[in-house]
Design a protein around this motif. Structure first.
Motif, PDB file in Angstrom:
ATOM      1  N   ARG A   1       0.818  -1.213   0.000  1.00  0.00           N
ATOM      2  CA  ARG A   1       0.000   0.000   0.000  1.00  0.00           C
ATOM      3  C   ARG A   1       0.852   1.265   0.000  1.00  0.00           C
ATOM      4  NH1 ARG A   1      -2.248   3.040   4.149  1.00  0.00           N
ATOM      5  NH2 ARG A   1      -1.266   1.869   5.809  1.00  0.00           N
ATOM      6  N   HIS A   2       2.035   1.169   0.590  1.00  0.00           N
ATOM      7  CA  HIS A   2       2.877   2.354   0.731  1.00  0.00           C
ATOM      8  C   HIS A   2       3.778   2.582  -0.469  1.00  0.00           C
ATOM      9  CE1 HIS A   2       1.771   2.518   4.934  1.00  0.00           C
ATOM     10  NE2 HIS A   2       1.897   1.214   4.916  1.00  0.00           N
TER      11      HIS A   2
ATOM     12  N   LYS B   1       8.902   4.344  16.395  1.00  0.00           N
ATOM     13  CA  LYS B   1       7.954   4.066  17.459  1.00  0.00           C
ATOM     14  C   LYS B   1       7.812   2.555  17.641  1.00  0.00           C
ATOM     15  CE  LYS B   1       3.691   4.031  14.859  1.00  0.00           C
ATOM     16  NZ  LYS B   1       3.059   2.786  15.008  1.00  0.00           N
TER      17      LYS B   1
ATOM     18  N   HIS C   1       7.394   8.806  10.469  1.00  0.00           N
ATOM     19  CA  HIS C   1       7.362   9.036   9.014  1.00  0.00           C
ATOM     20  C   HIS C   1       6.429  10.187   8.622  1.00  0.00           C
ATOM     21  CE1 HIS C   1       3.851   6.314   9.109  1.00  0.00           C
ATOM     22  NE2 HIS C   1       3.533   6.761   7.910  1.00  0.00           N
ATOM     23  N   TYR C   2       5.503  10.580   9.530  1.00  0.00           N
ATOM     24  CA  TYR C   2       4.648  11.720   9.189  1.00  0.00           C
ATOM     25  C   TYR C   2       5.459  13.006   9.044  1.00  0.00           C
ATOM     26  CZ  TYR C   2       0.030   9.874   8.677  1.00  0.00           C
ATOM     27  OH  TYR C   2      -1.066   9.244   8.158  1.00  0.00           O
TER      28      TYR C   2
ATOM     29  N   ARG D   1       6.549  13.530   5.544  1.00  0.00           N
ATOM     30  CA  ARG D   1       5.543  13.698   4.486  1.00  0.00           C
ATOM     31  C   ARG D   1       5.645  15.076   3.842  1.00  0.00           C
ATOM     32  NH1 ARG D   1       1.820  10.356   3.402  1.00  0.00           N
ATOM     33  NH2 ARG D   1       1.261   8.679   4.822  1.00  0.00           N
TER      34      ARG D   1
ATOM     35  N   GLU E   1      -8.987   5.319   8.507  1.00  0.00           N
ATOM     36  CA  GLU E   1      -8.506   4.282   7.576  1.00  0.00           C
ATOM     37  C   GLU E   1      -9.649   3.309   7.332  1.00  0.00           C
ATOM     38  OE1 GLU E   1      -3.787   3.986   8.666  1.00  0.00           O
ATOM     39  OE2 GLU E   1      -5.182   2.998  10.016  1.00  0.00           O
TER      40      GLU E   1
ATOM     41  N   ARG F   1      -1.196  -7.398  11.920  1.00  0.00           N
ATOM     42  CA  ARG F   1      -0.435  -6.781  13.015  1.00  0.00           C
ATOM     43  C   ARG F   1      -1.124  -6.882  14.375  1.00  0.00           C
ATOM     44  NH1 ARG F   1      -0.334  -1.156  11.822  1.00  0.00           N
ATOM     45  NH2 ARG F   1       1.592  -0.805  12.951  1.00  0.00           N
TER      46      ARG F   1
ATOM     47  N   ASP G   1      -0.971   4.213  18.956  1.00  0.00           N
ATOM     48  CA  ASP G   1      -0.441   3.822  17.642  1.00  0.00           C
ATOM     49  C   ASP G   1      -0.258   5.044  16.730  1.00  0.00           C
ATOM     50  OD1 ASP G   1       0.312   1.999  15.546  1.00  0.00           O
ATOM     51  OD2 ASP G   1      -1.681   2.268  14.679  1.00  0.00           O
ATOM     52  N   VAL G   2      -1.251   5.905  16.670  1.00  0.00           N
ATOM     53  CA  VAL G   2      -1.140   7.070  15.769  1.00  0.00           C
ATOM     54  C   VAL G   2      -1.344   8.413  16.466  1.00  0.00           C
ATOM     55  CG1 VAL G   2      -1.815   5.815  13.675  1.00  0.00           C
ATOM     56  CG2 VAL G   2      -3.582   6.900  15.057  1.00  0.00           C
TER      57      VAL G   2
ATOM     58  N   HIS H   1       1.919  10.567  15.068  1.00  0.00           N
ATOM     59  CA  HIS H   1       1.559  11.236  13.813  1.00  0.00           C
ATOM     60  C   HIS H   1       0.586  12.402  14.021  1.00  0.00           C
ATOM     61  CE1 HIS H   1       3.391   7.620  12.560  1.00  0.00           C
ATOM     62  NE2 HIS H   1       2.332   6.896  12.295  1.00  0.00           N
TER      63      HIS H   1
ATOM     64  N   LYS I   1      -9.429   2.859  12.732  1.00  0.00           N
ATOM     65  CA  LYS I   1      -9.352   1.836  11.688  1.00  0.00           C
ATOM     66  C   LYS I   1     -10.780   1.406  11.340  1.00  0.00           C
ATOM     67  CE  LYS I   1      -4.727   0.507  12.345  1.00  0.00           C
ATOM     68  NZ  LYS I   1      -3.955   1.126  11.280  1.00  0.00           N
TER      69      LYS I   1
ATOM     70  N   GLN J   1      -3.472  13.166   2.900  1.00  0.00           N
ATOM     71  CA  GLN J   1      -3.594  12.048   1.964  1.00  0.00           C
ATOM     72  C   GLN J   1      -5.021  11.525   1.977  1.00  0.00           C
ATOM     73  OE1 GLN J   1      -1.635   8.438   3.150  1.00  0.00           O
ATOM     74  NE2 GLN J   1      -2.349   8.582   5.217  1.00  0.00           N
TER      75      GLN J   1
HETATM   76  C1  BG6 Z   1       1.611   3.597  11.509  1.00  0.00           C
HETATM   77  C2  BG6 Z   1       0.609   2.855  12.338  1.00  0.00           C
HETATM   78  O1  BG6 Z   1       2.554   4.238  12.333  1.00  0.00           O
HETATM   79  O2  BG6 Z   1       0.950   4.562  10.744  1.00  0.00           O
HETATM   80  C3  BG6 Z   1      -0.432   2.219  11.452  1.00  0.00           C
HETATM   81  O3  BG6 Z   1       1.262   1.868  13.103  1.00  0.00           O
HETATM   82  C4  BG6 Z   1      -1.063   3.254  10.572  1.00  0.00           C
HETATM   83  O4  BG6 Z   1      -1.410   1.549  12.218  1.00  0.00           O
HETATM   84  C5  BG6 Z   1       0.003   4.046   9.837  1.00  0.00           C
HETATM   85  O5  BG6 Z   1      -1.897   2.589   9.638  1.00  0.00           O
HETATM   86  C6  BG6 Z   1      -0.550   5.200   9.087  1.00  0.00           C
HETATM   87  O6  BG6 Z   1       0.456   5.709   8.265  1.00  0.00           O
HETATM   88  P1  BG6 Z   1       0.150   6.068   6.767  1.00  0.00           P
HETATM   89  O7  BG6 Z   1       1.443   6.553   6.234  1.00  0.00           O
HETATM   90  O8  BG6 Z   1      -0.348   4.838   6.112  1.00  0.00           O
HETATM   91  O9  BG6 Z   1      -0.902   7.120   6.852  1.00  0.00           O
END
Ligand code: BG6
Length: 481
Positions: free
Chosen positions: A69-70, A153, A183-184, A187, A221, A228, A240-241, A245, A330, A369
């Motif tokens: 997906r990424h 993380k 990673h945010y 972006r 999402e 996971r 988690d987020v 993020h 989610k 996004q």
């Molecule tokens: C991750 C989380 O850090 O970020 C995931 O562990 C989440 O659960 C993801 O889906 C979201 O990142 P992105 O880049 O897909 O928006």
């Protein structure tokens, strides 16, 4: 960008794990594709799996070709080969000296100074062992060339454990050697907030309590936790987020202007803002999607949150009385991440007789996004002989094809090679994040079930409606390709 003579080793602990598969190996491919692979860079994977160098390369080749997906752009064989040629593998137990002896031997073979980046794509409980061995084997020494460490993380599970982890890191490394990756922060759409906000005279003067009614952040999402379960069920959505993020999104959208484009200034402005966030423990909703308990790796009676909504405020003059509403989860209706700055209603005066209780407020949306863009909603006269109102949109769209935006991991990897920590999290910043999150976790009472494919539990709607406001339905139409 890099001095031709410099040699780099990227040593990945946990090279066959989930993170390396999904993010790191694809980002390394992008490094090659962008023509940015340093001429003397070698990539050494370390892992438990018994693989030869050739098998590790085969494995990495397969990883690049699996659906991701990424990382959705096509893989060119010649570029993949360039990457694979640089890859080596050391199999073994991370807690035993043998791996480190091999690493030392490899490093000594280098004729020039070897710069080393240790990427710890492993569970945090292995860090101490790894750091110890790196120290004992002399691999941590920066006699010649740099040593840097990248971790991701979870950076702690609360303030206390984050503090312990920071202390552990600081026992072995200086802060300028430590790259805590979120990673945010890599972006494009978030980094652009600095340019958009502080490079234009138009918007920034308006983003304060006099003109802004409230701010909304949505990070939804439309998929669940996939494979996971083991990890996710130990953290939940807020950790988690939310802790990382989403707090970074809020910080970049509302922090004060840095006085210089430096790591120190930008990081300290983000941290300052995070410290000003008020955890409103009575404005908090946790939810869990129906079907979560049947997911693989999830405890059958788990009360873990897969959704949260909250209200917060910023304790400073500029944003006094401006609530920020956040929802994230989610298995929701759509995958969308955006920040919406909702301005105060201006239709109360001259046009009041026409607005008929409709919400015509200006909204500035940073779409992180998908359909990345910046959109401004404004009120306009509907063309015609009668005076009627309609909402219109000014929009800037980032891209013309899905592959146009640089991958956040690639960008951050390049920054780490360059030694630029501006978009990495430092010790104080991560602790400020936990300082905000801890009271929210402690205040949790109910867990509201919600239907998969919905916008979350009804309680989340009530949270915002209690203040006379509504969640904005993220637009599907703007900046669609
Ligand atoms: C991750 C989380 O850090 O970020 C995931 O562990 C989440 O659960 C993801 O889906 C979201 O990142 P992105 O880049 O897909 O928006």
């Amino acid at each position: 960008m890099f001095h031709q003579d410099e040699s780099f080793s990227l040593i990945i602990f946990g090279a066959t794990g989930n993170l390396a598969q999904l993010k790191l190996i694809p980002a390394l491919y992008d490094l090659v594709a962008a023509g940015l692979l340093p001429p003397k860079m070698s990539i050494i994977g370390v892992g438990r799996k018994e693989l030869s160098n050739a098998e590790f390369r085969d494995y990495s080749y397969r990883v690049l070709h699996q659906p991701n997906r990424h990382h959705q752009h096509p893989i060119q064989d010649d570029l993949a080969q360039k990457l694979l040629d640089r890859m080596h593998y050391i199999a073994g137990d991370i807690s035993q000296p043998a791996i480190y002896e091999q690493l030392s031997a490899m490093s000594q073979q280098e004729k020039s100074c070897d710069n080393k980046i240790f990427y710890l794509a492993t569970y945090p409980d292995l860090y101490q062992t790894i750091f110890n061995h790196l120290e004992d084997s002399g691999l941590n020494q920066q006699k010649c060339g740099f040593v840097r460490v990248i971790i991701e993380k979870p950076i702690g599970t609360n303030l206390d454990s984050a503090h312990q982890l920071n202390r552990l890191l600081n026992t072995y490394y200086q802060e300028e050697q430590i790259f805590r990756l979120d990673h945010y922060l890599g972006r494009e759409t978030l980094q652009n907030l600095l340019t958009f906000r502080f490079g234009n005279s138009l918007f920034e003067p308006l983003i304060n309590h006099e003109t802004v009614d409230h701010i909304q952040v949505t990070a939804s999402e439309d998929f669940g936790i996939g494979e996971r379960g083991g990890y996710y069920d130990s953290v939940g959505a807020l950790k988690d987020v939310g802790q990382n993020h989403i707090l970074q999104m809020i910080a970049l959208a509302t922090m004060d202007a840095p006085t210089a484009f430096t790591n120190q200034e930008i990081t300290s402005k983000r941290t300052e803002l995070l410290r000003e966030l008020i955890p409103e423990t009575d404005k908090l909703v946790f939810g869990q999607y129906e079907g979560y308990l049947q997911e693989k790796g999830v405890a059958s009676n788990s009360d873990r949150d897969t959704f949260f909504a909250l209200r917060t405020q910023i304790k400073n003059k500029r944003f006094a009385g401006v609530p920020i509403y956040v929802r994230a989860g989610k298995m929701m209706a759509r995958t969308v991440t955006e920040i919406a700055i909702v301005f105060k209603d201006q239709t109360k005066g001259l046009l009041q007789h026409l607005s008929q209780d409709q919400d015509h407020r200006n909204i500035l949306i940073y779409r992180i996004q998908p359909n990345e863009g910046i959109v401004l909603r404004f009120l306009s006269k509907k063309p015609g002989f009668d005076l009627q109102l309609q909402d219109e949109y000014l929009q800037y769209c980032y891209k013309h094809s899905a592959a146009d935006l640089p991958d956040p991991y690639l960008r951050l990897l390049i920054d780490a090679l360059r030694g630029d920590q501006t978009f990495f999290v430092d010790a104080a910043e991560v602790e400020a994040q936990w300082q905000f999150i801890d009271p929210l976790i402690a205040a949790r009472q109910h867990l509201h079930p919600y239907t998969a494919g919905s916008w979350g539990p009804i309680a989340a709607q009530k949270l915002i409606e209690a203040d006379g406001r509504k969640w904005i339905e993220p637009s599907v139409s703007f900046c669609s390709l």
